[in-house]
Design an enzyme around this catalytic site. Structure first.
Site, PDB file in Angstrom:
ATOM      1  N   ASP A 117       0.822  -1.204   0.000  1.00  0.00           N
ATOM      2  CA  ASP A 117       0.000   0.000   0.000  1.00  0.00           C
ATOM      3  C   ASP A 117       0.860   1.258   0.000  1.00  0.00           C
ATOM      4  O   ASP A 117       1.835   1.352   0.752  1.00  0.00           O
ATOM      5  CB  ASP A 117      -0.883   0.040   1.252  1.00  0.00           C
ATOM      6  CG  ASP A 117      -2.240  -0.586   1.042  1.00  0.00           C
ATOM      7  OD1 ASP A 117      -2.643  -0.772  -0.120  1.00  0.00           O
ATOM      8  OD2 ASP A 117      -2.918  -0.883   2.047  1.00  0.00           O
ATOM      9  N   LYS A 156      -0.338  -0.413  -4.295  1.00  0.00           N
ATOM     10  CA  LYS A 156      -1.776  -0.186  -4.313  1.00  0.00           C
ATOM     11  C   LYS A 156      -2.062   1.251  -3.916  1.00  0.00           C
ATOM     12  O   LYS A 156      -1.471   1.762  -2.965  1.00  0.00           O
ATOM     13  CB  LYS A 156      -2.520  -1.142  -3.379  1.00  0.00           C
ATOM     14  CG  LYS A 156      -4.056  -0.944  -3.399  1.00  0.00           C
ATOM     15  CD  LYS A 156      -4.785  -2.103  -2.741  1.00  0.00           C
ATOM     16  CE  LYS A 156      -4.705  -2.078  -1.247  1.00  0.00           C
ATOM     17  NZ  LYS A 156      -5.365  -0.880  -0.644  1.00  0.00           N
ATOM     18  N   GLU A 161     -14.177  -2.421  -2.044  1.00  0.00           N
ATOM     19  CA  GLU A 161     -14.409  -2.568  -0.606  1.00  0.00           C
ATOM     20  C   GLU A 161     -15.780  -2.060  -0.211  1.00  0.00           C
ATOM     21  O   GLU A 161     -16.179  -0.948  -0.535  1.00  0.00           O
ATOM     22  CB  GLU A 161     -13.338  -1.835   0.207  1.00  0.00           C
ATOM     23  CG  GLU A 161     -13.553  -2.012   1.708  1.00  0.00           C
ATOM     24  CD  GLU A 161     -12.359  -1.617   2.561  1.00  0.00           C
ATOM     25  OE1 GLU A 161     -12.478  -1.665   3.803  1.00  0.00           O
ATOM     26  OE2 GLU A 161     -11.311  -1.263   1.992  1.00  0.00           O
TER      27      GLU A 161
END
Length: 276
Positions: free
Chosen positions: A88, A118, A186
């Site tokens: 991330d 990400k 998500e």
């Protein structure tokens, strides 16, 4: 790590080619021990900025730094050999400009050896994703509930309901067009997860977005039940490790206080012939 182990790793391109095929298995890992276990069974190991809460006890992901992500990324890379390791980009490391994003993404990959990064965001981040991909940085996108934007979103709420669905779909289409090799969805309604999966040419990785996504990801500590009180609706607990660990720690404490540990089998004799 040997060159052979490095070259046997799954790549971002290989994950992209899994669209519509066998579901892609993803979990987070932040430590060497966990990375080794995850790597044996998963296609993607995500060094998520969720480590801020899971490892450091922070209230959100916003306090996570580049140095944290690099340190944990290095640990995960050292103890894995086959899964694609994605790291991330932490809050504040990529939003300012594509150039800032490239500097920090290049640093993450250079100092860890990870295979991709990400970033959170859809339409707004699409130009940055395109900039990174054009310069050799594989990018996994993340839309829907984006934890780094929790203060703007007003909490960890389901996204894409009713009239908001078109906005989330537009985000998915934008990051796919920009060159992301996969996109995390998500906390979306199951019907929207299915709709997006059918609309984009890249794999969708669901976390609370329904069974029809091309893959699934969870925070490993959540699915192992390491936090007894934290029970998100979208998590299936495959173990209750918090109780097991607490029982073990309590048994250890009891044995130490009773002088039942260490026993003779854990102690060393005063004998020069015994070297270990």
């Amino acid at each position: 790590m040997s060159a052979t182990a490095h070259h046997s790793r799954l790549t971002a391109s290989a994950i992209r080619e899994r669209k519509g095929a066998t579901p892609i298995v993803c979990l987070t890992a932040y430590t060497a021990a966990m990375a080794s276990m995850v790597d044996a069974h998963c296609d993607v190991t995500l060094v998520g900025d969720s480590l801020g809460m899971v490892v450091y006890g922070l209230p959100s992901t916003l306090g996570v730094t580049m140095d944290m992500m690099i340190a944990h990324g290095q640990a995960v890379m050292r103890s894995s050999s086959r899964s694609l390791v994605v790291i991330d980009m932490p809050f504040g490391s990529y939003e300012e400009s594509p150039e800032q994003a490239f500097r920090n993404a290049a640093r993450l990959m250079r100092e860890t050896g990870a295979g991709a990064v990400k970033v959170e965001g859809g339409v707004t981040m699409a130009p940055t994703i395109a900039f990174l991909v054009a310069r050799g940085i594989p990018v996994m996108a993340h839309i829907g509930l984006t934890p780094q934007a929790v203060n703007v979103l007003g909490g960890y709420k389901v996204q894409g309901r009713a009239s908001d669905a078109d906005r989330v779909l537009a985000d998915a289409l934008a990051v796919a067009e920009a060159g992301a090799f996969a996109v995390v969805l998500e906390k979306l309604p199951e019907t929207l997860g299915r709709r997006i999966t059918g609309a984009v040419a890249i794999p969708t990785i669901g976390i609370g977005a329904g069974v029809d996504c091309d893959g699934q990801i969870l925070v490993v500590d959540d699915m192992l039940g390491l936090f007894a009180a934290f029970r998100p609706k979208f998590v299936r607990r495959y173990a209750e490790m918090a109780g097991v660990a607490e029982d073990a720690i309590a048994a250890y404490a009891t044995d130490v206080r009773a002088r039942a540990f260490p026993g003779p089998e854990h102690s060393f004799a005063d004998n020069s012939s015994q070297t270990s």
